[in-house]
Enzyme design. Structure first.
Site, mmCIF file in Angstrom:
data_model
loop_
_atom_site.group_PDB
_atom_site.id
_atom_site.type_symbol
_atom_site.label_atom_id
_atom_site.label_comp_id
_atom_site.label_asym_id
_atom_site.label_seq_id
_atom_site.Cartn_x
_atom_site.Cartn_y
_atom_site.Cartn_z
ATOM 1 C CG ASP A 1 -8.858 -1.846 12.045
ATOM 2 O OD1 ASP A 1 -7.857 -2.466 11.625
ATOM 3 O OD2 ASP A 1 -9.307 -0.826 11.480
ATOM 4 C CG ASP B 1 -0.259 -0.431 2.502
ATOM 5 O OD1 ASP B 1 0.982 -0.385 2.559
ATOM 6 O OD2 ASP B 1 -0.966 -0.805 3.459
HETATM 7 C C1 GLP Z 1 -0.445 0.035 8.577
HETATM 8 C C2 GLP Z 1 -0.109 -0.740 7.326
HETATM 9 C C3 GLP Z 1 -0.381 -2.219 7.546
HETATM 10 C C4 GLP Z 1 0.283 -2.674 8.820
HETATM 11 C C5 GLP Z 1 -0.275 -1.919 10.006
HETATM 12 C C6 GLP Z 1 0.269 -2.376 11.328
HETATM 13 O O1 GLP Z 1 -1.795 0.269 8.704
HETATM 14 N N1 GLP Z 1 -0.849 -0.301 6.195
HETATM 15 O O2 GLP Z 1 0.114 -2.944 6.436
HETATM 16 O O3 GLP Z 1 0.055 -4.068 8.996
HETATM 17 O O4 GLP Z 1 0.057 -0.566 9.780
HETATM 18 O O5 GLP Z 1 1.455 -1.712 11.634
HETATM 19 P P1 GLP Z 1 2.357 -2.068 12.872
HETATM 20 O O6 GLP Z 1 3.140 -3.271 12.483
HETATM 21 O O7 GLP Z 1 3.249 -0.863 13.028
HETATM 22 O O8 GLP Z 1 1.493 -2.289 14.033
#
Ligand code: GLP
Length: 240
Positions: A140, A79
């Site tokens: 979520d 993304d």
């Molecule tokens: C963002 C990304 C996700 C990722 C999420 C969790 O929303 N778009 O791909 O999984 O963050 O991030 P973290 O690993 O920092 O908790």
């Protein structure tokens, strides 16, 4: 390029619990290293956020030790934000900084979805199918930026981020106001095309999402679609 849905089976995913996130990350990194050693021109699906960082550090170390070369490897990131106020906030910058600048990958082979033509990403991925997809998970249950309610049939698309996701991700920005409201993300259908998927869930904040995931597949928890994948492994460390 016509699309074919992979033959999905309702198998329970493999789950690896480990109280040491260094070991957990090492297991994933070694899988990627072995794949690249055996198939140098393989295609990796990559994720951002804090969860994959140790994996990326292990990949860099393996490259520095001469164990692996990414010269022929191609990557597709999950993304990208829309409308970042500084380049440093983009996922392109994150990936350059955390991985690509430290290995021998050709940046021309590192791809991010283009908000101007999201579906083009699905066409590119269909031409270079992903061998190994790394995923994090939002509190979520989102994967990529597929927020709760996203169709399991979704292709790459523009997503509106929930306030919760913006708040969770605000730690990477100067202020909450600077967190973009939209992003372009691989869809859930797109993600499910990968040959192999590794989801890494670190920290207590992911407990609810993971337990929801093991209930029935439901768009209320986007990550629950992974239960339909024949080769998805969930790596969990609940500490902190
Ligand atoms: C963002 C990304 C996700 C990722 C999420 C969790 O929303 N778009 O791909 O999984 O963050 O991030 P973290 O690993 O920092 O908790």
């Amino acid at each position: 390029m016509p699309y074919t849905r992979p033959e999905v089976q309702n198998e329970i995913m493999e789950i690896i619990f480990q109280e040491n996130r260094e070991i957990l990350s090492r297991i994933i990194a070694e899988k990627i290293i072995t794949l690249v050693q055996h198939k140098p021109n393989c295609v990796l699906g990559l994720a951002t956020g804090s969860s994959p960082l140790l994996v990326y550090q292990d990949l860099i170390q393996a490259y520095e030790k001469g164990r692996v070369s990414f010269r022929k490897t191609r990557t597709f990131n999950l993304d990208e934000y829309l409308g970042c106020s500084t380049e440093k906030d983009t996922y392109r910058y994150f990936m350059d900084h955390e991985l690509f600048d430290h290995i021998d990958i050709d940046k021309a082979n590192t791809h991010f979805p283009d908000p101007a033509c999201p579906k083009e990403y699905d066409r590119q991925i269909a031409l270079s199918p992903i061998d190994f997809q790394l995923l994090g998970i939002g509190a979520d249950g989102h994967i990529g930026f597929n927020e709760p309610g996203t169709s399991f049939d979704s292709l790459t698309h523009i997503a509106v981020l929930t306030e919760k996701t913006r708040r969770d991700n605000s730690r990477f920005f100067a202020s909450f106001a600077q967190v973009p409201e939209k992003a372009v993300t691989m869809g859930l259908y797109t993600i499910m095309q990968a040959q192999e998927i590794a989801l890494i869930a670190l920290g207590a904040s992911k407990k609810t999402a993971i337990s929801q995931m093991f209930q029935e597949e439901n768009i209320a928890c986007p990550a629950s679609i992974l239960k339909k994948h024949r080769n998805a492994v969930i790596y969990i460390d609940w500490e902190k």
